[in-house]
Design a protein around this motif. Structure first.
Motif, mmCIF file in Angstrom:
data_model
loop_
_atom_site.group_PDB
_atom_site.id
_atom_site.type_symbol
_atom_site.label_atom_id
_atom_site.label_comp_id
_atom_site.label_asym_id
_atom_site.label_seq_id
_atom_site.Cartn_x
_atom_site.Cartn_y
_atom_site.Cartn_z
ATOM 1 N N GLU A 1 0.828 -1.207 0.000
ATOM 2 C CA GLU A 1 0.000 0.000 0.000
ATOM 3 C C GLU A 1 0.865 1.260 0.000
ATOM 4 O OE1 GLU A 1 -3.812 -1.734 2.556
ATOM 5 O OE2 GLU A 1 -2.110 -0.833 3.603
ATOM 6 N N TYR A 2 1.914 1.257 0.822
ATOM 7 C CA TYR A 2 2.779 2.424 0.924
ATOM 8 C C TYR A 2 3.473 2.692 -0.418
ATOM 9 C CZ TYR A 2 5.914 5.881 2.916
ATOM 10 O OH TYR A 2 6.574 7.058 3.180
ATOM 11 N N ALA A 3 4.054 1.647 -1.021
ATOM 12 C CA ALA A 3 4.773 1.800 -2.289
ATOM 13 C C ALA A 3 3.843 2.269 -3.404
ATOM 14 C CB ALA A 3 5.442 0.487 -2.678
ATOM 15 N N ASP A 4 2.685 1.638 -3.519
ATOM 16 C CA ASP A 4 1.732 2.014 -4.568
ATOM 17 C C ASP A 4 1.268 3.453 -4.396
ATOM 18 O OD1 ASP A 4 1.971 -0.544 -5.613
ATOM 19 O OD2 ASP A 4 0.029 -1.241 -4.860
ATOM 20 N N ASP A 5 0.923 3.822 -3.164
ATOM 21 C CA ASP A 5 0.459 5.190 -2.910
ATOM 22 C C ASP A 5 1.571 6.207 -3.139
ATOM 23 O OD1 ASP A 5 -2.049 4.229 -2.283
ATOM 24 O OD2 ASP A 5 -1.855 4.549 -0.113
ATOM 25 N N TYR A 6 2.780 5.893 -2.707
ATOM 26 C CA TYR A 6 3.904 6.820 -2.874
ATOM 27 C C TYR A 6 4.124 7.102 -4.357
ATOM 28 C CZ TYR A 6 8.145 9.279 -1.614
ATOM 29 O OH TYR A 6 9.084 10.263 -1.423
ATOM 30 N N TYR A 7 4.082 6.067 -5.166
ATOM 31 C CA TYR A 7 4.280 6.230 -6.613
ATOM 32 C C TYR A 7 3.101 6.995 -7.226
ATOM 33 C CZ TYR A 7 5.592 5.224 -11.403
ATOM 34 O OH TYR A 7 5.966 5.356 -12.719
ATOM 35 N N SER B 1 4.319 5.273 -16.611
ATOM 36 C CA SER B 1 5.145 4.073 -16.511
ATOM 37 C C SER B 1 6.340 4.253 -15.595
ATOM 38 C CB SER B 1 5.636 3.665 -17.905
ATOM 39 O OG SER B 1 4.528 3.357 -18.725
ATOM 40 N N GLY B 2 6.617 3.193 -14.838
ATOM 41 C CA GLY B 2 7.777 3.195 -13.973
ATOM 42 C C GLY B 2 7.729 2.099 -12.934
ATOM 43 N N VAL B 3 8.749 2.130 -12.074
ATOM 44 C CA VAL B 3 8.879 1.116 -11.022
ATOM 45 C C VAL B 3 9.445 1.782 -9.778
ATOM 46 C CG1 VAL B 3 11.169 0.418 -11.866
ATOM 47 C CG2 VAL B 3 9.834 -1.175 -10.476
ATOM 48 N N LEU B 4 9.037 1.304 -8.615
ATOM 49 C CA LEU B 4 9.500 1.839 -7.348
ATOM 50 C C LEU B 4 9.951 0.687 -6.464
ATOM 51 C CD1 LEU B 4 8.002 4.601 -5.190
ATOM 52 C CD2 LEU B 4 8.319 2.368 -4.149
ATOM 53 N N LEU B 5 11.153 0.820 -5.919
ATOM 54 C CA LEU B 5 11.658 -0.123 -4.915
ATOM 55 C C LEU B 5 11.521 0.546 -3.562
ATOM 56 C CD1 LEU B 5 13.233 -2.659 -3.926
ATOM 57 C CD2 LEU B 5 15.331 -1.348 -4.344
ATOM 58 N N LEU B 6 10.844 -0.126 -2.651
ATOM 59 C CA LEU B 6 10.628 0.408 -1.308
ATOM 60 C C LEU B 6 11.343 -0.458 -0.285
ATOM 61 C CD1 LEU B 6 9.042 2.263 0.717
ATOM 62 C CD2 LEU B 6 7.297 0.463 0.732
ATOM 63 N N TYR B 7 12.136 0.188 0.575
ATOM 64 C CA TYR B 7 12.660 -0.451 1.778
ATOM 65 C C TYR B 7 11.794 0.059 2.914
ATOM 66 C CZ TYR B 7 16.849 -1.566 -0.925
ATOM 67 O OH TYR B 7 17.727 -2.042 -1.868
ATOM 68 N N TYR B 8 10.978 -0.814 3.463
ATOM 69 C CA TYR B 8 10.007 -0.455 4.499
ATOM 70 C C TYR B 8 10.509 -1.059 5.793
ATOM 71 C CZ TYR B 8 5.156 0.643 5.901
ATOM 72 O OH TYR B 8 4.028 1.178 6.467
ATOM 73 N N MET B 9 11.181 -0.267 6.593
ATOM 74 C CA MET B 9 11.972 -0.800 7.693
ATOM 75 C C MET B 9 11.194 -1.250 8.915
ATOM 76 S SD MET B 9 14.656 -0.889 6.102
ATOM 77 C CE MET B 9 15.598 -1.638 7.394
ATOM 78 N N ASP B 10 10.130 -0.586 9.285
ATOM 79 C CA ASP B 10 9.409 -0.952 10.497
ATOM 80 C C ASP B 10 7.910 -1.008 10.257
ATOM 81 O OD1 ASP B 10 11.710 1.041 12.332
ATOM 82 O OD2 ASP B 10 11.683 -1.131 12.175
ATOM 83 N N GLY B 11 7.527 -1.627 9.181
ATOM 84 C CA GLY B 11 6.110 -1.701 8.867
ATOM 85 C C GLY B 11 5.367 -2.624 9.812
ATOM 86 N N PRO B 12 4.038 -2.503 9.822
ATOM 87 C CA PRO B 12 3.241 -3.341 10.713
ATOM 88 C C PRO B 12 3.431 -4.824 10.391
ATOM 89 C CG PRO B 12 1.843 -2.112 9.180
ATOM 90 C CD PRO B 12 3.252 -1.642 8.972
ATOM 91 N N GLY B 13 3.756 -5.604 11.403
ATOM 92 C CA GLY B 13 3.952 -7.044 11.204
ATOM 93 C C GLY B 13 5.221 -7.372 10.450
#
Length: 152
Positions: free
Chosen positions: A74-80, A92-104
């Motif tokens: 959700e975070y990656a899709d919304d951020y993009y 068009s594009g791609v996003l790599l997300l490092y989500y360090m302390d996400g829920p669960g």
């Protein structure tokens, strides 16, 4: 007749004084979690820019430490989607997300979000292969190396 000429001249002067809108440069690397040093971040920014230019698609890298109540997907899709990214009518594009302390997700996780023509280019199998390479570097906490694998 003179008033019309004077008004036209005034409008022309005012028009020339208004600055033309400047296209803002997209921030393709956003390191909120501070996983990269300055040199690494600059190298990644340059490579992402080169890839974006060469392939006519945005290549975005985002790191976040703050838990937002969203999943990494959700975070990656919304951020993009809401960050003004994407090239062409299909964004068009791609996003790599490092989500360090996400829920669960203690310790963090990676997620790859695709949009536009990149959806067809990066199949689920290809994304899994990329993530295998990325996670291989993350075992050593080498976020810069993992990001290089993503951009390759």
């Amino acid at each position: 007749m003179r008033k019309t000429g004077w008004l036209a001249g005034l409008f022309l002067v005012l028009f020339l004084m208004v600055p033309a809108p400047v296209k803002a440069e997209k921030e393709l690397v956003v390191d909120q979690a501070e996983l990269f040093d300055e040199v690494q971040e600059q190298e990644i920014r340059e490579k992402a820019g080169e890839m974006s230019e060469a392939w006519k698609q945005d290549y975005v890298v985002v790191t976040v430490r703050e838990a937002t109540g969203k999943t990494s997907e959700e975070y990656a899709d919304d951020y993009y989607d809401y960050g003004g990214f994407g090239v062409g009518k299909k964004a068009s594009g791609v996003l790599l997300l490092y989500y360090m302390d996400g829920p669960g997700q203690p310790g963090g996780e990676c997620y790859i979000s695709t949009a536009g023509t990149m959806i067809n280019m990066l199949t689920d199998e290809r994304i899994e292969s990329i993530l295998d390479d990325v996670y291989g570097d993350l075992g050593n906490r080498d976020f810069a190396g993992a990001t290089e694998h993503f951009l390759e």
